[in-house]
Structure formats: structure tokens, C-alpha cells
Scaffold this motif. Structure first.
Motif, mmCIF file in Angstrom:
data_model
loop_
_atom_site.group_PDB
_atom_site.id
_atom_site.type_symbol
_atom_site.label_atom_id
_atom_site.label_comp_id
_atom_site.label_asym_id
_atom_site.label_seq_id
_atom_site.Cartn_x
_atom_site.Cartn_y
_atom_site.Cartn_z
ATOM 1 N N UNK A 239 2.783 1.901 -27.036
ATOM 2 C CA UNK A 239 1.433 2.723 -27.132
ATOM 3 C C UNK A 239 1.459 2.524 -25.878
ATOM 4 N N UNK A 240 1.719 1.266 -24.980
ATOM 5 C CA UNK A 240 1.584 2.216 -23.582
ATOM 6 C C UNK A 240 2.019 3.021 -23.036
ATOM 7 N N UNK B 221 -3.675 -6.498 -5.049
ATOM 8 C CA UNK B 221 -4.146 -6.809 -6.233
ATOM 9 C C UNK B 221 -4.514 -6.613 -7.310
ATOM 10 N N UNK B 222 -3.577 -6.526 -8.424
ATOM 11 C CA UNK B 222 -3.784 -6.194 -10.104
ATOM 12 C C UNK B 222 -4.031 -7.779 -11.281
ATOM 13 N N UNK B 223 -5.011 -6.951 -11.346
ATOM 14 C CA UNK B 223 -5.152 -7.701 -12.596
ATOM 15 C C UNK B 223 -4.935 -6.524 -14.336
ATOM 16 N N UNK B 224 -3.721 -7.110 -14.712
ATOM 17 C CA UNK B 224 -3.990 -6.204 -15.975
ATOM 18 C C UNK B 224 -3.758 -7.402 -17.549
ATOM 19 N N UNK B 225 -3.306 -6.448 -18.218
ATOM 20 C CA UNK B 225 -3.384 -6.946 -19.728
ATOM 21 C C UNK B 225 -2.210 -6.661 -20.255
ATOM 22 N N UNK B 226 -1.333 -8.078 -21.453
ATOM 23 C CA UNK B 226 -0.045 -7.911 -22.546
ATOM 24 C C UNK B 226 -0.347 -6.180 -23.171
ATOM 25 N N UNK C 29 0.754 -1.013 0.240
ATOM 26 C CA UNK C 29 -0.340 0.092 -0.100
ATOM 27 C C UNK C 29 0.660 1.299 -0.025
ATOM 28 N N UNK C 30 1.854 1.135 0.659
ATOM 29 C CA UNK C 30 3.394 2.784 0.870
ATOM 30 C C UNK C 30 3.535 2.963 -0.551
ATOM 31 N N UNK C 31 3.518 1.983 -1.652
ATOM 32 C CA UNK C 31 3.814 2.062 -3.425
ATOM 33 C C UNK C 31 3.526 3.503 -3.284
ATOM 34 N N UNK C 32 4.096 4.079 -4.383
ATOM 35 C CA UNK C 32 4.445 5.623 -5.333
ATOM 36 C C UNK C 32 3.424 4.853 -5.982
ATOM 37 N N UNK C 33 1.932 5.294 -6.480
ATOM 38 C CA UNK C 33 1.398 4.852 -7.544
ATOM 39 C C UNK C 33 1.588 5.401 -8.828
ATOM 40 N N UNK C 34 2.429 6.200 -8.856
ATOM 41 C CA UNK C 34 3.090 7.170 -10.158
ATOM 42 C C UNK C 34 4.178 5.969 -10.605
ATOM 43 N N UNK C 35 5.013 5.600 -9.655
ATOM 44 C CA UNK C 35 6.754 4.653 -9.507
ATOM 45 C C UNK C 35 5.669 3.282 -10.443
ATOM 46 N N UNK C 36 4.813 3.169 -9.815
ATOM 47 C CA UNK C 36 4.080 1.917 -10.478
ATOM 48 C C UNK C 36 4.052 1.960 -11.777
ATOM 49 N N UNK D 142 6.368 -0.041 -18.366
ATOM 50 C CA UNK D 142 8.077 -0.548 -18.815
ATOM 51 C C UNK D 142 8.192 -1.825 -19.063
ATOM 52 N N UNK D 143 7.043 -2.879 -18.444
ATOM 53 C CA UNK D 143 6.921 -4.102 -19.027
ATOM 54 C C UNK D 143 6.248 -4.845 -20.043
ATOM 55 N N UNK D 144 5.651 -4.395 -20.040
ATOM 56 C CA UNK D 144 4.255 -4.145 -21.601
ATOM 57 C C UNK D 144 3.012 -4.488 -20.756
ATOM 58 N N UNK D 145 3.402 -4.233 -19.944
ATOM 59 C CA UNK D 145 1.397 -4.446 -19.212
ATOM 60 C C UNK D 145 0.514 -3.027 -18.774
#
Length: 302
Positions: free
Chosen positions: A199-200, A189-194, A101-108, A114-117
Motif C-alpha cells: 500500500x505504501x 531524525x525522523x519518526x516513521x511508522x510500520x 542533510x545531503x541525502x536525496x529526499x526522493x531517494x530516501x 521499500x522497508x515497509x515504513x
């Protein structure tokens, strides 16, 4: 309070301070002292903290970076628990992300893009932490936290740690279950997609440029002050009412974006509140629209 501070220190929960000015911990740089300020050393430290303050029947409040918070000049009664770098782990497993919860939202948003998600492009310019984003159902550019959250790990005052799925978080516009029920989001827990990495990144950079060019982040501010009274937009209504630049003390409605109030140097919470109340009264009188704040206003005895 000294007895409780000693007990927290003896349990090695993390950093513990008495009478800590919250102006050091809010993005508005406004706010009086917390009786006890705690920055837990991880989730175990947070659980010990909750056990102690609950046993002493001490009022408490959790904060992240203080990006959506207006704290009374008189401060906050009881304990303030700050979820910062010590609760900012990040694990990735394919399209799933588990983040503290303490992780920066912008940094995340930067790291994941950059991982293509795909799924976090909207967060590229939103200040604050992941926990705060869950609490507020933060959103922008047509998306919001509710679209990507799978589960939230929540610590309740009785010591229970529970994973709560998205359907049970009662998400709506800038609202979640945690605004109605005492509990602290400690992980998400977040559900992202490739997606297409180029473009991302371009989409995220576009959103960041827009915020940089249209919002006054060169001065202390807390983000959007009012929720949009849909289908209207708060900033457009405030500007239409001729309130852009309206000032009380060292607080001012931004000349750049009318839904931002900036601290010109020595603004007090009372100055900001005077502006908020003036905006509410003016918009009600001119347009018969009720303005609700997006920022959380915290009084001394809340």
C-alpha cells in the motif's frame, strides 16, 4: 578571498572553488558565481568551514541541490556551502531514521518505503535534499516534513552543534526556524511508522505519476514558484488570470502547470524575476490577493 581559500584548503575541509558558477548547482540552471564555493567532506569538514568563514566575517549561505533557489545573475557574495553526497549517511533503527542533510529526499522516500515504513509517501516526487526539506518544511498531498521530523541537528555560526526537537523548529506552511535564524541542518531524525509495504509503494507511485503527468520536469525548473494563498491555489489563480505560457526571454510560465516557471534554454534570473513580479502585480490587481514566493530569491549582497 585567496587567503581564505588557501586556509580552507590547508584545513582539508573538502572541495573548495573560487568564482564557481551557481548555474551548475541549481535546478533552474541559473545563477552567477559564488566568491567561494565549498563542498565539505562530512560534518567535521563543515564545522571547520564554519569556523574559518565566521572568523573572517564572510557572508555565507548553505544549499543542497538548489531545487528551490533563484540565484542572482551577479552571483552570491561570500561563501556558498553545498551539502551533498559527503553528508548523506543513512541509519535505520526500527521506526527511527537518522539521515544526513545531503541525502536525496526522493531517494530516501524510495529506500524507506521499500522497508515497509510509512510517513514519507508524500516525498516521492519532491526534488532536493533532506536538509532543504527541513529548511522549507517541504510538503505535498496533505503531509509535510513537520509530521515526521523528531529532531534536527543544526550547526550554528558560533560552532555549536545542537539537536533541536520538532516543537522548537517553528514549523508552519513551507517555513521553519532556519529561515529566520542562521544555522545549517546537518542531520535529521525522523519518526516513521510500520505499514503495509504494498500500500505504501502504491501510494508513493501514485504521487510520482501525478507529478510526472502534471509538472514540467522535462525542463530546468525549481518546483512550485509561489506559495498557495490559502484557501486558493497559486497555479489555479495564475491560469485563471490568463498567464499560462507568459514568457520573458527564455523563462516561461509552464504550459503544463502554471505555478512552474521553466528555463527554455538561456533564461536569466532577471527573466524569472520579471515573470514573478508580473504575476504578483496581475493577481493583486485582478483578485486582491498577495502572492508570496516559495522559491528563495538570493541577490548578490543578501
Amino acid at each position: 578571498m585567496r587567503e581564505i581559500i588557501r586556509e580552507l584548503e590547508n584545513e582539508n575541509v573538502g572541495k573548495v572553488l573560487g568564482s564557481e558558477p551557481l548555474s551548475k548547482h541549481t535546478m533552474w540552471k541559473i545563477g552567477g558565481p559564488a566568491d567561494i564555493f565549498i563542498e565539505p567532506d562530512g560534518i567535521d569538514g563543515l564545522k571547520k568551514t564554519m569556523n574559518i568563514i565566521t572568523r573572517h566575517h564572510l557572508p555565507w549561505r548553505a544549499i543542497g541541490r538548489g531545487s528551490n533557489l533563484l540565484v542572482d545573475d551577479a552571483g552570491i557574495e561570500g561563501a556558498v556551502i553545498k551539502l551533498g553526497p559527503n553528508v548523506s549517511h543513512l541509519e535505520q533503527d526500527g521506526d527511527f531514521v537518522r539521515v544526513g542533510a545531503g541525502y536525496s529526499f526522493i531517494k530516501l522516500a524510495n529506500v524507506i518505503s521499500k522497508q515497509g515504513l510509512s510517513g514519507l509517501e508524500f516525498a516521492g516526487g519532491i526534488p532536493g535534499t533532506v536538509g532543504g526539506a527541513v529548511f522549507m518544511n517541504a510538503g505535498a498531498h496533505g503531509s509535510e516534513m513537520a509530521n515526521i521530523l523528531k529532531e534536527a541537528h543544526v550547526l550554528f555560526p558560533d560552532g555549536r552543534l545542537e539537536w533541536i526537537n520538532k516543537e522548537d523548529m517553528d514549523f508552519s506552511y513551507r517555513t521553519s526556524r532556519l529561515q529566520k535564524e542562521k544555522g545549517i541542518c546537518v542531520e535529521a531524525k525522523l519518526q516513521l511508522k510500520p505499514g503495509d509495504k504494498k500500500a505504501i509503494m502504491e501510494e508513493m507511485q501514485k504521487h510520482k505519476r501525478y507529478r510526472r503527468e502534471t509538472q514540467p520536469w522535462n525542463r530546468p525548473c525549481a518546483g512550485s514558484v509561489f506559495r498557495n494563498p490559502l484557501p486558493d491555489h497559486a497555479g489555479a489563480l495564475i491560469e485563471k488570470a490568463g498567464l499560462k505560457g507568459y514568457r520573458v526571454g527564455d523563462a516561461q510560465i509552464s504550459e503544463m502547470h502554471s505555478n512552474f516557471i521553466v528555463n527554455l534554454g538561456e533564461a536569466k534570473a532577471s527573466d524569472v524575476l520579471a515573470i514573478i513580479n508580473h504575476v504578483k502585480e496581475t493577481i493583486r490587481r485582478l483578485y486582491n490577493v498577495e502572492m508570496r514566493t516559495e522559491v528563495e530569491i538570493v541577490n548578490r549582497h543578501d
